[in-house]
Design an enzyme around this catalytic site. Sequence first.
Site, PDB file in Angstrom:
ATOM      1  N   SER A 164       0.820  -1.205   0.000  1.00  0.00           N
ATOM      2  CA  SER A 164       0.000   0.000   0.000  1.00  0.00           C
ATOM      3  C   SER A 164       0.857   1.259   0.000  1.00  0.00           C
ATOM      4  O   SER A 164       2.035   1.252   0.372  1.00  0.00           O
ATOM      5  CB  SER A 164      -0.996   0.001   1.168  1.00  0.00           C
ATOM      6  OG  SER A 164      -0.776   1.025   2.076  1.00  0.00           O
TER       7      SER A 164
ATOM      8  N   TYR B 150      -1.074  -0.280  10.961  1.00  0.00           N
ATOM      9  CA  TYR B 150      -1.119  -0.421   9.505  1.00  0.00           C
ATOM     10  C   TYR B 150       0.065   0.295   8.870  1.00  0.00           C
ATOM     11  O   TYR B 150       0.736  -0.256   7.993  1.00  0.00           O
ATOM     12  CB  TYR B 150      -2.435   0.147   8.972  1.00  0.00           C
ATOM     13  CG  TYR B 150      -2.686  -0.164   7.512  1.00  0.00           C
ATOM     14  CD1 TYR B 150      -3.134  -1.422   7.120  1.00  0.00           C
ATOM     15  CD2 TYR B 150      -2.480   0.800   6.526  1.00  0.00           C
ATOM     16  CE1 TYR B 150      -3.371  -1.719   5.787  1.00  0.00           C
ATOM     17  CE2 TYR B 150      -2.709   0.510   5.191  1.00  0.00           C
ATOM     18  CZ  TYR B 150      -3.155  -0.739   4.822  1.00  0.00           C
ATOM     19  OH  TYR B 150      -3.375  -1.026   3.494  1.00  0.00           O
TER      20      TYR B 150
END
Length: 264
Positions: free
Chosen positions: A133, A146
């Site tokens: 990501s 995250y």
Amino acid sequence: MELKGRNAVVTGAAGGIGAAVAAALHERGTRVLLADLDESVADTAATLGQRYWVGDVSSASGVAELVNTAERELGQVDLYFANAGITGVTGLGGDGDWDRILDVNLRAHIRAAELLVPKWTARGEGYFVATASAAGLLTQIGSAGYSVTKHAALAFAEWLSVTYGDEGLRVSVLAPMGVNTKILWGEDPGDVTGTALTGQRAVAEAGSVLEPAEVATTVMAAIEAENFLILPHPEVLDMYRMKGSDYDRWIRGMRRYQAKLREA
């Protein structure tokens, strides 16, 4: 890499990016084992006429079972897509939260590489694709876990490429921003408040929200060209360059952006 006739494993393949990547591989003549903790992966695999595995890659035994299953049902594994991921809790979280997100978003990559890299370097070829990501290059407003694990997944992939690239290992890292999947919107889009909502708005408003199939097309082109960094959102590279050119300015800007989102 020529994809036709190859054998691939895709984790997190019940839906979203994983399912789209599996479908794109199928279209190119690749034999695929779709893997997921969600039993609906069986239905996703059935639509493609491909094999599936239901299990948890957050443990060493789970990854070992997955690789063994792939080798038994497909033969040697040529490509491994470490795509399974979770957003984790918002904020700092506690020890249990960190253990869970580290196991899924990072250690699952390491454990797969431990099993596959020796085989790949012995025969002089293999491909490892990590989903990290844009948070791995930039950051994720709202979720420490995250952001940290996606940075770490990128760093691990870099190390793999540097260390084993001359022995035939190819490595790519997928780093999209907003993609129309559950990991962006959550299981229940209406059940988010505060920090979680701020993080989702940060991603959704930073650029266009792509469909998984669009991302998969970009992934296939990058693998065939053997590019390390896969950026379905090209603007991420500009953001990354801005970050590196003046780190303090970038952090101040992110603070302002976070404050704006919280006000909204």
